[in-house]
Design an enzyme around this catalytic site. Structure first.
Site, PDB file in Angstrom:
ATOM      1  N   MET A 329       0.826  -1.206   0.000  1.00  0.00           N
ATOM      2  CA  MET A 329       0.000   0.000   0.000  1.00  0.00           C
ATOM      3  C   MET A 329       0.861   1.257   0.000  1.00  0.00           C
ATOM      4  SD  MET A 329      -2.846   1.532  -0.155  1.00  0.00           S
ATOM      5  CE  MET A 329      -4.169   0.361   0.187  1.00  0.00           C
ATOM      6  N   ASP A 348      10.594   3.402   5.855  1.00  0.00           N
ATOM      7  CA  ASP A 348      10.265   2.102   6.430  1.00  0.00           C
ATOM      8  C   ASP A 348      11.201   1.870   7.611  1.00  0.00           C
ATOM      9  OD1 ASP A 348       8.357  -0.205   5.395  1.00  0.00           O
ATOM     10  OD2 ASP A 348      10.094  -1.186   6.289  1.00  0.00           O
ATOM     11  N   VAL A 405       1.014   2.001   7.780  1.00  0.00           N
ATOM     12  CA  VAL A 405       1.569   0.851   8.490  1.00  0.00           C
ATOM     13  C   VAL A 405       0.443  -0.130   8.821  1.00  0.00           C
ATOM     14  CG1 VAL A 405       3.431   2.281   9.417  1.00  0.00           C
ATOM     15  CG2 VAL A 405       1.354   1.936  10.789  1.00  0.00           C
ATOM     16  N   GLU A 407      -2.544  -2.389  10.537  1.00  0.00           N
ATOM     17  CA  GLU A 407      -3.749  -1.963  11.249  1.00  0.00           C
ATOM     18  C   GLU A 407      -3.633  -2.327  12.732  1.00  0.00           C
ATOM     19  OE1 GLU A 407      -7.208  -0.609   9.545  1.00  0.00           O
ATOM     20  OE2 GLU A 407      -5.258   0.270   9.156  1.00  0.00           O
ATOM     21  N   LYS A 412       0.368   2.567  15.139  1.00  0.00           N
ATOM     22  CA  LYS A 412       0.005   3.827  14.496  1.00  0.00           C
ATOM     23  C   LYS A 412       0.245   5.005  15.435  1.00  0.00           C
ATOM     24  CE  LYS A 412      -3.423   1.836  11.310  1.00  0.00           C
ATOM     25  NZ  LYS A 412      -2.840   2.265  10.028  1.00  0.00           N
ATOM     26  N   HIS A 455      -7.869   7.267   2.976  1.00  0.00           N
ATOM     27  CA  HIS A 455      -7.944   5.832   2.734  1.00  0.00           C
ATOM     28  C   HIS A 455      -7.823   5.541   1.242  1.00  0.00           C
ATOM     29  CE1 HIS A 455     -10.556   1.936   2.811  1.00  0.00           C
ATOM     30  NE2 HIS A 455      -9.273   1.659   2.704  1.00  0.00           N
TER      31      HIS A 455
END
Length: 717
Positions: A329, A348, A405, A407, A412, A455
């Site tokens: 994503m 990352d 990142v 869920e 988060k 989103h």
């Protein structure tokens, strides 16, 4: 004349200048058709050397009058047919009156604009790759009704014309020249006009005819009786049905007009075209598609869903963003933004992971390069905008950071605090979460007014939708900047209010869960997938569940259960839950784990896992219509609940979001338009039938009961 000016130059050449004073573009509306009729009558009594059609607008001609087409009703069909025929008679006069007629195409010539150009003997276009030529009517549930289905096969041949007619293919001037659609290119507007004059002067002494009006004309590639065409056309209807599943009448009508029209004289062919055109324009599918893909989409792009104060904001383009997480994503978001000219810091936990995320874009771009869809310099420019890193300090200077990142609420929160420490006070922090409420995630932020949800949908570089989620403290300025950014990168934004699963994830889950629940009830899995295809879904619920992975589905459910229990709320259950749990026990979590509802052999196409028959024994099968409508109704009923609960702000956003984000069938016009076209009274009655048979999740919500009582439809008016 309102929409056309007649000018005559010193060479006695008539210029028909297309210039609608009431619009920014020329369209085939009542003013144009009346102006063309008047121009033809005037020119019939005059002496001239030829005609040049040119535009005073930045585009040549934008197409049909969609307001008129959207309003067309079956009771108006006879008058509508007569109007179509009258317009075609005037276009026919242009190409048969004997003097040369040239189309000087200075900008986009789409739909009716291209049909106008086709009625000219010579077509010249500016050599500008932004200029597009084509017939996109099929994308709105229509067919080219101004002679396009008749002239294109006569110009290119049946086979070569079908991509333009059936697929709405659009081409650049260079491509149009190579295909034989136009005859010349011009470097600038003056050269365009000079070329047009030169052609008229060189061809004004002898009568000029279109190729199809010349004695001995033969259609390129032969007519439908030619063996090569006959072989293709024998299989074409079946191939078309396989693609459209019978949900889209326009492609079938286009094929019928092209084939039937190729076997008769020109005037008969145009009558055939008009009959099919009127039938489509008065039909429900065209109404659905025009309402959503034209009026709804344009309203969203114009910002109609934004508060008035936000619409008045002057928002500068974003130059630099950060993306946290270089998985599929995050990598897709980085690629999507870099391809639109935005500098991207791709962070990352390791530099190796960030570099791998950048390689995702490199591999995709390399494929485009090899197919001739991109040159080396553009590929390098895009890649040079993606800066992989494992250092949070490299995010300094980013105007927007998008967190992508896992869920996990704690993860988060951690990256939010870490990132905000290096960002300017004005920077926006956006979460790409698909389910976790934004207000809760914003608790980790030191500036919740700048916190918002963006989103994206996978693959992010291809999927057109971005769902913007406002938390309780998200400021209007943040919303406006986020909205402008989504448009900047070529995506379609919809705005939703905060709730668990928001709109798209919540409704998408209804689709997958309903398919999985039916499997657990003993419905044949092939029937489930086939019903989805015939309803118009791009992928069946079992196949898409494999792509999402049942592991992720289970994790989202467990997170939801934990959150609701902490809030002291009851935990809902769904018949699909036990099926997902059983599949996970079997070790069949989906495609990424080697197999799920489908098997994925290395040397063959995927197929439904044979073990499903043992694990979920089949019983008496329900009516196929029930299987099909359970998938549609599950999503539509939940969309009604989202609108009722003010998660959704507008009907148009519900429709656009359901199609662009979660695959609701485009022919329907979207989830709420599906309710409208079904009829609220009839929809409510059918929902109760499904609830009695299959579960109370189909029970009509209060909003639907109100619509049922008032017999009104859902609109934004």
């Amino acid at each position: 004349m309102k929409a056309i000016r007649i000018e005559k130059d010193s060479d006695n050449i008539v210029h028909l200048v297309l210039d609608n004073p009431n619009a920014s573009a020329n369209i085939m509306d009542a003013d144009f058709t009346e102006s063309l009729r008047q121009a033809v009558r005037q020119l019939q009594g005059e002496d001239f050397r030829g005609i040049i059609l040119r535009s005073a607008k930045s585009t040549f001609f934008a197409g049909g009058d969609l307001n008129r087409l959207y309003a067309a009703r079956r009771e108006d069909a006879e008058a509508f047919f007569s109007e179509c025929q009258a317009l075609k008679a005037d276009l026919r006069w242009l190409e048969t009156q004997g003097k040369p007629v040239v189309a000087a195409i200075n900008g986009a010539a789409l739909g009716g604009g291209w049909e106008l150009a086709l009625a000219c003997h010579h077509r010249i276009a500016l050599d500008d790759r932004r200029l597009k030529i084509g017939l996109p009517e099929v994308t709105l549930g229509l067919l080219p009704g101004g002679g396009g289905c008749v002239r294109m096969p006569r110009l290119l041949g049946l086979q070569n014309s079908l991509p333009y007619l059936l697929e709405g293919k659009q081409v650049s001037p260079q491509q149009a020249l190579a295909a034989g659609l136009i005859q010349q290119l011009a470097a600038d507007p003056q050269e365009l006009l000079d070329h047009a004059r030169d052609f008229v002067l060189a061809n004004s002494d002898t009568p000029l005819l279109q190729p199809w009006d010349q004695p001995g004309y033969r259609m390129p590639g032969g007519d439908p009786r030619n063996p090569k065409n006959a072989q293709l056309l024998a299989a074409a209807p079946a191939m078309l049905i396989q693609k459209t599943k019978g949900c889209y009448p326009a492609p079938e009508a286009i094929l019928s007009v092209a084939v039937e029209g190729a076997q008769v004289d020109f005037d008969t062919a145009t009558r055939i075209e008009s009959r099919y055109f009127v039938e489509l324009a008065c039909g429900q599918v065209a109404k659905n598609m025009i309402g959503t893909f034209w009026f709804g989409l344009n309203a969203i792009k114009a910002g109609d869903s934004l508060p008035e104060s936000v619409r008045q904001m002057n928002t500068a383009p974003v130059k630099k963003i950060g993306v946290l997480g270089a998985g599929m994503m995050g990598a897709g978001i980085a690629y999507a933004c870099a391809s639109k000219g935005v500098e991207v810091v791709l962070k990352d936990v390791s530099l190796e992971g960030a570099e791998k995320g950048k390689s995702y874009a490199q591999k995709s771009l390399q494929k485009r390069l090899e197919r001739g869809r991109m040159d080396q310099s553009r590929m390098e420019a895009i890649l040079n905008r993606i800066h992989p890193t494992d250092q949070v300090g490299d995010l300094d200077g980013c105007e927007l950071v998008i967190e992508a990142v896992f869920e996990d609420r704690k993860l988060k929160a951690s990256v939010t605090r870490e990132t905000e420490a290096v960002l300017a006070e004005s920077a926006i922090f956006a979460s790409n979460t698909s389910t976790l409420p934004i207000t809760g995630l914003a608790e980790a932020s030191g500036r919740p007014a700048n916190f918002i949800g963006l989103h994206f949908f996978s693959p992010a570089e291809k999927m057109p939708l971005v769902e913007i989620i406002c938390g309780q403290e998200t400021s209007e300025e943040t919303l406006g900047r986020a909205y402008a950014f989504v448009l900047q990168i070529g995506k379609t934004p919809i705005i939703v209010n905060d709730s668990r699963g928001f709109f798209t994830s919540r409704v998408f889950g209804c689709f997958t869960n309903e398919g999985i629940a039916m499997l657990g009830e003993g419905v044949n899995p092939a029937t489930i997938e086939s019903a989805a295809a015939q309803a118009g879904f791009p992928v069946g619920p079992l196949a898409v569940s494999d792509e999402v992975s049942m592991t992720l589905m289970s994790k989202i459910r467990q997170q939801t259960i934990a959150d609701l229990q902490e809030e002291g709320k009851s935990v809902p259950s769904h018949p699909a839950d036990k099926v997902i749990d059983h599949m996970l026990e079997l070790g069949r979590a989906g495609k990424a784990s080697g197999g799920g509802f489908y098997s994925y052999p290395e040397s063959a196409s995927k197929h439904l896992w044979p073990g499903l028959a043992k694990e979920f024994p089949q019983g008496e099968q329900p009516p196929f219509a029930d299987v099909r409508e359970r998938l549609l109704f599950a999503m539509a009923v939940e969309t009604l609940r989202c609108y009722e609960e003010n998660v959704l702000r507008s009907v148009r956003e519900a429709n656009i979001g359901s199609i662009f984000g979660i695959g609701f069938p485009p022919w329907s016009g979207g989830a709420l338009q599906y309710v409208n076209q079904y009829g609220p009274v009839e929809f409510a009655a059918r929902a109760r039938e499904l609830a009695a048979l299959y579960g109370d999740r189909f029970e009509p919500p209060a909003l639907l009961r109100q619509l049922e009582e008032s017999a009104q439809q859902l609109t934004d008016e």
